[in-house]
Design a protein around this motif. Structure first.
Motif: not given
Length: 218
Positions: A175, A99-101, A103, A198, A193, A196
């Motif tokens: 995350e 998981k990441c976002r 930004s 994955t 953000d 998100s």
């Protein structure tokens, strides 16, 4: 009788590999030991199942390997998939790992003196120029993107040019990961953000250009 070629699964190396490893183990995919050796320069590895081989490549390359027939399946971050937008690739399974976002951040002094609602043109250092341009275009902002492949949080600190070339940065923190604000003099404003992401399991339909897929197992 011609020996059937193994199915090739493209796996991203780096931090995502530690998340994907347990999933492969649960699926019965056990790579040879060298696969987990970060210093190894090999590209392709066997598994205990002779019907499956693995290729370990950079996260940005897994989708490309799949799209051009060098792999039959791939694991890839959905951020990478959106950036390259290969129309022939399908992502039917969200693996819910890695998981990441995306930004946005900028120098603190700049963030304190402006109103984002007044933005019309921005220069942005980013690893994802296509996603970035689309995001800001949907908000009526022209984004001039400077493509970088790393150290995004340092971009606004590049001496006297930082306020000219790097008004914003666009990055993918994991995350729970945050920038060292004191060190970088950056600020992550509220609601900064993009989205998100994955990791997903990908596949593609064979096409005439995919000569290497001719031996793909059923």
């Amino acid at each position: 009788m011609e020996t059937q070629k193994p199915l090739v699964l493209a796996i991203p190396k780096g931090r995502i590999l530690s998340d994907v490893g347990p999933l492969m183990a649960r699926a019965g995919i056990e790579p040879e030991e060298e696969f987990f050796d970060d210093s190894s320069r090999r590209l392709q590895f066997s598994t205990k199942d002779p019907r499956i081989d693995l290729v370990r490549v950079r996260s940005f390359d897994t989708a490309t390997f799949l799209a051009f027939g060098a792999a039959h399946l791939a694991i890839c971050g959905s951020d990478v998939l959106m950036e390259f937008d290969h129309s022939e690739i399908y992502a039917p399974v969200d693996l819910k790992v890695g998981k990441c976002r995306l930004s946005v951040a900028g120098p603190k002094d700049l963030a304190a003196s402006e109103d984002p609602m007044q933005w019309s043109h921005l220069r942005i250092a980013t690893k994802y120029p296509n996603i970035t341009k689309k995001y800001f275009a949907e908000r009526g902002v022209q984004a001039e993107c400077i493509k970088l492949n790393g150290a995004m949080e340092l971009a606004p600190r590049l001496g006297p040019i930082r306020e000219v070339l790097f008004e914003r940065i666009h990055n993918v923190p994991m995350e729970g990961q945050v920038y060292n604000i004191a060190h970088t003099s950056l600020e992550l404003p509220p609601h900064n953000d993009f989205a998100s992401y994955t990791c997903c399991l990908l596949y593609t339909s064979p096409s005439p250009r995919d000569a290497t897929l001719s031996g793909m197992p059923a």
